[in-house]
Scaffold this active site. Structure first.
Site, PDB file in Angstrom:
ATOM      1  N   LYS A 156      46.898  36.990  31.095  1.00  0.00           N
ATOM      2  CA  LYS A 156      45.460  36.832  31.311  1.00  0.00           C
ATOM      3  C   LYS A 156      44.741  37.557  30.187  1.00  0.00           C
ATOM      4  O   LYS A 156      45.311  38.438  29.528  1.00  0.00           O
ATOM      5  CB  LYS A 156      45.042  37.433  32.652  1.00  0.00           C
ATOM      6  CG  LYS A 156      43.763  36.853  33.219  1.00  0.00           C
ATOM      7  CD  LYS A 156      43.990  35.480  33.846  1.00  0.00           C
ATOM      8  CE  LYS A 156      42.748  34.979  34.559  1.00  0.00           C
ATOM      9  NZ  LYS A 156      42.967  33.714  35.256  1.00  0.00           N
ATOM     10  N   GLY A 212      30.879  31.275  47.527  1.00  0.00           N
ATOM     11  CA  GLY A 212      30.941  30.958  46.107  1.00  0.00           C
ATOM     12  C   GLY A 212      31.008  29.466  45.887  1.00  0.00           C
ATOM     13  O   GLY A 212      32.029  28.832  46.182  1.00  0.00           O
ATOM     14  N   VAL A 213      29.913  28.884  45.380  1.00  0.00           N
ATOM     15  CA  VAL A 213      29.879  27.437  45.152  1.00  0.00           C
ATOM     16  C   VAL A 213      29.651  27.171  43.665  1.00  0.00           C
ATOM     17  O   VAL A 213      28.688  26.534  43.260  1.00  0.00           O
ATOM     18  CB  VAL A 213      28.815  26.739  46.032  1.00  0.00           C
ATOM     19  CG1 VAL A 213      29.327  26.585  47.438  1.00  0.00           C
ATOM     20  CG2 VAL A 213      27.494  27.506  46.041  1.00  0.00           C
ATOM     21  N   GLY A 214      30.590  27.691  42.879  1.00  0.00           N
ATOM     22  CA  GLY A 214      30.591  27.422  41.459  1.00  0.00           C
ATOM     23  C   GLY A 214      31.408  26.183  41.160  1.00  0.00           C
ATOM     24  O   GLY A 214      31.378  25.192  41.910  1.00  0.00           O
ATOM     25  N   LYS A 215      32.175  26.250  40.070  1.00  0.00           N
ATOM     26  CA  LYS A 215      32.915  25.070  39.619  1.00  0.00           C
ATOM     27  C   LYS A 215      33.851  24.518  40.690  1.00  0.00           C
ATOM     28  O   LYS A 215      33.883  23.311  40.949  1.00  0.00           O
ATOM     29  CB  LYS A 215      33.700  25.414  38.349  1.00  0.00           C
ATOM     30  CG  LYS A 215      32.833  25.679  37.138  1.00  0.00           C
ATOM     31  CD  LYS A 215      33.657  25.899  35.870  1.00  0.00           C
ATOM     32  CE  LYS A 215      34.362  27.219  35.845  1.00  0.00           C
ATOM     33  NZ  LYS A 215      35.035  27.491  34.551  1.00  0.00           N
ATOM     34  N   VAL A 216      34.633  25.399  41.324  1.00  0.00           N
ATOM     35  CA  VAL A 216      35.611  24.950  42.321  1.00  0.00           C
ATOM     36  C   VAL A 216      34.948  24.676  43.662  1.00  0.00           C
ATOM     37  O   VAL A 216      35.212  23.663  44.311  1.00  0.00           O
ATOM     38  CB  VAL A 216      36.733  25.991  42.478  1.00  0.00           C
ATOM     39  CG1 VAL A 216      37.713  25.567  43.575  1.00  0.00           C
ATOM     40  CG2 VAL A 216      37.479  26.179  41.158  1.00  0.00           C
ATOM     41  N   GLY A 217      34.070  25.578  44.087  1.00  0.00           N
ATOM     42  CA  GLY A 217      33.437  25.439  45.389  1.00  0.00           C
ATOM     43  C   GLY A 217      32.704  24.123  45.562  1.00  0.00           C
ATOM     44  O   GLY A 217      32.698  23.533  46.650  1.00  0.00           O
TER      45      GLY A 217
END
Length: 355
Positions: free
Chosen positions: A65, A165-170
């Site tokens: 990472k 969390g409703v970003g890219k994946v959410g």
């Protein structure tokens, strides 16, 4: 490896946890860490998680990472990304980078102008594009497996799912759950993300905060933001009987998995169910010289997370341990067995595996 380029302002850390199965693969996180010590702790935990994630996903890849210290909205420049690419290149292929929090497909294209060991690039540059699509598919399949174990059917229909969390994946996860007939409540610290949900999915309920969300009457809690979402306070307040989300390193400290199990909460190991993205970028890297990335091939592998999750649940029951421990054991067994096959000698019971 600490990376510092004064002209561009780059401050970054690259961590390689294991190359027992192959080159280390893991994304680059661009985040305004309060201190360098915070950045180091995060990158070490994330690198370890990637080693276990890649092993459990059946990939011939180790775990690594990277973190870039700074605010991606103000500090990200072409020169900084290219300087970072030169540091990745200097490792000679021991580490492959990809997208993570704060970095996106166009950033990988810029990094690749200085580096051969970049995946998650745009389709027009020979890459697979946005990996959040398959990440969401994998999380959804993990939820279906948990539903099978908890309620006897592999569906979230008429279940209340809380997404933190409703970003890219959410955002992709919302679509899968709605199609499956789930009821959804979301929370996010970013008002713009909640506005997106209200505009595009008015049928989805919005909680005032993540703290309120976990106290809502939920069947499934899905942490999809940053790590450490499951601490003692959260576990004590949790109403859901299943926890399955996309965030990395969800358990704030050792013992949280047992606390969940003691409360009768089925926890889906995060690095298992969120492996769809790394499956995608791994396919891109592996097949770059052999016909290129195949979304259908990668999707089929990501959908296999359903069966792997059921296997982990079964092993956990047979061995009398939480699912997180069963997943660790299965991943460690694969790393150990392949390392021995490749002539990398490891002591019996070794948990820290290095190539």
């Amino acid at each position: 490896m600490y990376c510092h380029d004064e002209p561009s302002g780059l401050r970054a850390i690259i961590a390689i946890h294991s190359t027992a199965l192959g080159p280390a693969l893991g994304g680059t996180r661009f985040f305004p860490y309060p201190t360098e010590a915070d950045a180091l702790a995060d990158v070490l935990n994330l690198a370890r998680g990637m080693a276990y994630k890649n092993a459990l996903a059946g990939l011939d890849l180790g775990g690594g990472k990277a973190v870039i210290i700074g605010d991606p909205t103000t500090d990200k420049t072409e020169s900084l990304l290219r300087a970072y690419g030169r540091f990745v290149q200097s490792l000679g292929g021991r580490y492959y980078t990809a997208c993570d929090v704060g970095t996106y497909v166009p950033d990988m294209d810029v990094i690749a102008r200085e580096c051969d060991f970049v995946t998650g690039r745009s389709p027009e540059n020979g890459g697979a594009g946005d990996s959040s699509i398959l990440t969401a598919i994998g999380v959804f399949q993990g939820m279906r497996a948990c539903a099978q174990a908890a309620w006897g059917e592999p569906t979230l229909a008429d279940r209340r799912v809380g997404i933190a969390g409703v970003g890219k994946v959410g955002r992709h996860l919302i679509a899968h759950l709605l199609q499956d007939g789930a009821q959804i409540t979301v929370a996010d610290v970013n008002p713009a993300a909640l506005d997106w949900v209200r505009r595009n999915h008015p049928e989805v309920a919005v909680a005032e905060s993540a703290d309120e969300l976990i106290r809502t009457g939920l069947d499934v809690y899905a942490p999809c933001a940053l790590g450490g979402a499951l601490d003692d306070e959260t576990v004590g307040a949790l109403t859901a009987s299943v926890v399955c989300g996309a965030a990395n390193n969800q358990l704030a400290h050792p013992g949280i998995d047992k606390a969940l199990a003691d409360r009768g909460v089925l926890y889906a190991p995060d690095y298992l169910v969120n492996a769809g993205g790394v499956i995608q970028v791994g396919d891109e890297a592996a097949y770059r010289e052999r016909g290129g990335f195949s979304f259908e091939r990668a999707r089929k592998r990501a959908e296999g997370i359903f069966d792997t999750m059921l296997t982990i649940i079964r092993l956990a029951g047979e061995e009398g341990v939480p699912p997180a421990v069963a997943a660790d054991r299965l991943a460690e067994r694969r790393m150990r067995d392949v390392a021995r096959l490749r002539g990398i000698l490891l002591p019996e019971g070794a948990r820290e595996l290095r190539g």
